[in-house]
Design a protein around this motif. Structure first.
Motif, PDB file in Angstrom:
ATOM      1  N   ALA A  28      43.223  27.518  35.961  1.00 35.05           N
ATOM      2  CA  ALA A  28      43.830  26.906  37.144  1.00 35.05           C
ATOM      3  C   ALA A  28      44.572  27.949  37.980  1.00 35.05           C
ATOM      4  N   LEU A  29      45.204  28.906  37.322  1.00 38.05           N
ATOM      5  CA  LEU A  29      45.886  29.974  38.045  1.00 38.05           C
ATOM      6  C   LEU A  29      44.889  30.865  38.767  1.00 38.05           C
ATOM      7  N   ALA A  34      43.848  29.049  41.819  1.00 36.73           N
ATOM      8  CA  ALA A  34      44.894  29.050  42.839  1.00 36.73           C
ATOM      9  C   ALA A  34      44.967  30.396  43.551  1.00 36.73           C
ATOM     10  N   ILE A  35      44.796  31.485  42.796  1.00 38.08           N
ATOM     11  CA  ILE A  35      44.792  32.817  43.399  1.00 38.08           C
ATOM     12  C   ILE A  35      43.598  32.973  44.326  1.00 38.08           C
ATOM     13  N   ARG A  36      42.434  32.534  43.857  1.00 42.56           N
ATOM     14  CA  ARG A  36      41.208  32.688  44.648  1.00 42.56           C
ATOM     15  C   ARG A  36      41.264  31.887  45.937  1.00 42.56           C
ATOM     16  N   GLU A  37      41.832  30.674  45.882  1.00 43.24           N
ATOM     17  CA  GLU A  37      41.830  29.792  47.042  1.00 43.24           C
ATOM     18  C   GLU A  37      43.139  29.809  47.819  1.00 43.24           C
ATOM     19  N   GLY A  38      44.109  30.592  47.351  1.00 41.59           N
ATOM     20  CA  GLY A  38      45.372  30.703  48.080  1.00 41.59           C
ATOM     21  C   GLY A  38      46.179  29.420  48.081  1.00 41.59           C
ATOM     22  N   GLN A  39      46.293  28.763  46.928  1.00 43.41           N
ATOM     23  CA  GLN A  39      47.006  27.493  46.844  1.00 43.41           C
ATOM     24  C   GLN A  39      48.325  27.639  46.095  1.00 43.41           C
ATOM     25  N   ALA A  40      49.334  26.913  46.576  1.00 44.03           N
ATOM     26  CA  ALA A  40      50.628  26.874  45.902  1.00 44.03           C
ATOM     27  C   ALA A  40      50.532  25.981  44.668  1.00 44.03           C
TER      28      ALA A  40
END
Length: 233
Positions: A140-141, A144-150
Motif C-alpha cells: 500500500a505504501l 501511495a508513492i507511485r500515485e502520489g497519495q496521502a
C-alpha cells in the motif's frame, strides 16, 4: 556485441532519454563520434524501424512509445540487471519480489541465446537467508508513492509513544533488516522519516497530495544537503 551495434544502442538510449529534439552535434559529442557518423547511424536506425523525427541542422526526436528491439546488453549491464532483480526477489515484499522475477524472465525471453545462457548461469547472487517478514502495508505504501497519495498512519516511535498523522510518502529504502519511509508530515509541516515496522495501521485518504513526488524529492534532497553543510561547519 560489435562496436557499431553498441554505438547504435547508445544512440537510441540518448534519444529515448530526451523529451525534445536534440541536435546531431550534441549527440556526436555525447557519443564521441563525428557528426557524419551520427547522421549515418540515424538512417541505419530508421531503416531498422526506429521512428525518429527530424533532420540534419534541426534536431532529432524519438517518437513516444517506441520500444527498443531485442538487442544485446553489455556484460556489465546484464550482470547489474540480474543481481538487482535477485536482490529485490530476496528482500522485498512478496508482490515486488514476484514482479522482479517476472521482469527478469521477460528480459531473458528477448535475449539472444548466448546472452540468455549468461543470465541463466550467472554467478552473481543476492543472499537468500530468511529475510525479515515484510510489513503488510508495504504494498500500500509503494502504491501511495507511485500515485502520489496521502495516507493516514498510526505510528509508534522509538520511545513507545503513539500518534496518528497524515503523511505524503514519496520514497522508501529497502534495507536488510527494515524498510524506511520518507514522507512530508502534515502535522509537523516538515519532512519526517518512519520505520515501516513501527507503523501500527495505515489507510489511504483517497486524495492526491498537492505536490508531485518529484518536487518532494527535490525539496527533501535540498534540505538534506543544507543539513549536511551545516553540520560540517
Amino acid at each position: 556485441m560489435t562496436q557499431r551495434a553498441t554505438r547504435l544502442l547508445r544512440l537510441l538510449d540518448e534519444l529515448r532519454q530526451r523529451r525534445g529534439a536534440v541536435r546531431g552535434a550534441q549527440l556526436a559529442a555525447r557519443l564521441g563520434v563525428s557528426l557524419r557518423t551520427v547522421y549515418r547511424d540515424i538512417e541505419a536506425l530508421r531503416s531498422q524501424g526506429a521512428e525518429i523525427d527530424g533532420d540534419a541542422g534541426v534536431g532529432y526526436r524519438l517518437r513516444p512509445g517506441f520500444v527498443m528491439p531485442p538487442m544485446m546488453f553489455p556484460a556489465e549491464e546484464l550482470e547489474a540487471l540480474v543481481l538487482g532483480a535477485r536482490w529485490v526477489a530476496s528482500h522485498a515484499d512478496p508482490e515486488l519480489a514476484a514482479a522482479a522475477n517476472r521482469a527478469l524472465d521477460r528480459i531473458t525471453g528477448v535475449l539472444p541465446a548466448r546472452l540468455r545462457l549468461e543470465v541463466e548461469t550467472s554467478g552473481l547472487f543476492a543472499p537468500h537467508w530468511p529475510p525479515r517478514e515484510p510489513e503488510p502495508w508495504v504494498p500500500a505504501l509503494r502504491l501511495a508513492i507511485r500515485e502520489g497519495q496521502a495516507v493516514r498512519m498510526r505510528y509508534r516511535d522509538a520511545e513507545g509513544r503513539e500518534s496518528e498523522r497524515v503523511v505524503w510518502p514519496f520514497a522508501m529504502a529497502f534495507l536488510d533488516d527494515m524498510r524506511l519511509i520518507a514522507a512530508w508530515c502534515e502535522s509537523r509541516n516538515d519532512f519526517r522519516h518512519f520505520r515501516a515496522d513501527r507503523v501500527l495501521a495505515l489507510q489511504s485518504t483517497g486524495r492526491r497530495y498537492p505536490e508531485t513526488r518529484h518536487q518532494l524529492l527535490r525539496r527533501w534532497e535540498r534540505q538534506r544537503l543544507r543539513q549536511r553543510e551545516a553540520s560540517a561547519t
